[in-house]
Design a protein around this motif. Structure first.
Motif, PDB file in Angstrom:
ATOM      1  N   ILE A  10       0.838  -1.202   0.000  1.00 18.45           N
ATOM      2  CA  ILE A  10       0.000   0.000   0.000  1.00 18.45           C
ATOM      3  C   ILE A  10       0.874   1.254   0.000  1.00 18.45           C
ATOM      4  N   GLY A  11       1.946   1.232   0.785  1.00 18.69           N
ATOM      5  CA  GLY A  11       2.865   2.376   0.812  1.00 18.69           C
ATOM      6  C   GLY A  11       3.491   2.643  -0.544  1.00 18.69           C
ATOM      7  N   LEU A  12       3.923   1.591  -1.223  1.00 14.60           N
ATOM      8  CA  LEU A  12       4.508   1.758  -2.560  1.00 14.60           C
ATOM      9  C   LEU A  12       3.474   2.251  -3.564  1.00 14.60           C
ATOM     10  N   LEU A  13       2.252   1.776  -3.447  1.00 11.93           N
ATOM     11  CA  LEU A  13       1.189   2.214  -4.347  1.00 11.93           C
ATOM     12  C   LEU A  13       0.899   3.702  -4.161  1.00 11.93           C
ATOM     13  N   VAL A  14       0.764   4.126  -2.909  1.00  8.77           N
ATOM     14  CA  VAL A  14       0.481   5.533  -2.629  1.00  8.77           C
ATOM     15  C   VAL A  14       1.650   6.412  -3.065  1.00  8.77           C
ATOM     16  N   THR A  15       2.864   5.961  -2.810  1.00  4.31           N
ATOM     17  CA  THR A  15       4.043   6.731  -3.217  1.00  4.31           C
ATOM     18  C   THR A  15       4.127   6.864  -4.726  1.00  4.31           C
ATOM     19  N   SER A  16       3.877   5.795  -5.447  1.00  2.71           N
ATOM     20  CA  SER A  16       3.953   5.875  -6.905  1.00  2.71           C
ATOM     21  C   SER A  16       2.833   6.748  -7.475  1.00  2.71           C
ATOM     22  N   LEU A  17       1.647   6.712  -6.875  1.00  2.00           N
ATOM     23  CA  LEU A  17       0.571   7.594  -7.324  1.00  2.00           C
ATOM     24  C   LEU A  17       0.937   9.053  -7.079  1.00  2.00           C
ATOM     25  N   VAL A  39       1.512  19.927  -1.418  1.00  2.00           N
ATOM     26  CA  VAL A  39       1.236  19.846   0.019  1.00  2.00           C
ATOM     27  C   VAL A  39       0.477  18.573   0.408  1.00  2.00           C
ATOM     28  N   LEU A  40       0.239  17.672  -0.520  1.00  2.03           N
ATOM     29  CA  LEU A  40      -0.477  16.432  -0.197  1.00  2.03           C
ATOM     30  C   LEU A  40       0.221  15.586   0.874  1.00  2.03           C
ATOM     31  N   PRO A  41       1.545  15.414   0.849  1.00  6.55           N
ATOM     32  CA  PRO A  41       2.173  14.622   1.914  1.00  6.55           C
ATOM     33  C   PRO A  41       1.996  15.255   3.289  1.00  6.55           C
ATOM     34  N   PHE A  42       2.111  16.574   3.379  1.00  4.47           N
ATOM     35  CA  PHE A  42       1.904  17.256   4.655  1.00  4.47           C
ATOM     36  C   PHE A  42       0.468  17.089   5.128  1.00  4.47           C
ATOM     37  N   TRP A  43      -0.483  17.238   4.221  1.00  2.00           N
ATOM     38  CA  TRP A  43      -1.891  17.055   4.565  1.00  2.00           C
ATOM     39  C   TRP A  43      -2.144  15.633   5.054  1.00  2.00           C
TER      40      TRP A  43
END
Length: 92
Positions: A10-17, A39-43
């Motif tokens: 799931i982490g790899l999927l979210v990171t690649s997206l 700012v999506l990672p901060f959010w």
């Protein structure tokens, strides 16, 4: 699949997206690309922290619903108070 493998997947999927959005591989309006995507990672981090604080508060609030744990904790508190009184500390 183990829990660790699921979490990594799931982490790899979210990171690649996110990288696809950040590197502009997916076309988005200019406003979204310049003001929202960076700012999506901060959010996500703030949202995750808020969720964890809510869960912590909820579990503290409903702690009395676990009577055996409550009794065990109260016994440990009484034992600690007795030990502190024995060495001369006022705990009341």
């Amino acid at each position: 699949m183990t829990r660790a493998q699921q979490t990594i997947s799931i982490g790899l999927l979210v990171t690649s997206l996110y990288l696809a959005l950040y590197l502009q591989l997916v076309p988005l309006p200019e406003l979204v690309q310049t003001q929202i995507v960076p700012v999506l990672p901060f959010w996500a981090l703030v949202s995750f922290g808020a969720y964890l604080l809510f869960r912590l508060g909820w579990n503290v609030m409903t702690f009395h619903d676990v009577p055996e744990a409550h009794k065990e904790l109260m016994a440990e508190i009484d034992l600690a108070k007795a030990d502190l009184r024995r060495i001369g500390v006022d705990v009341d």
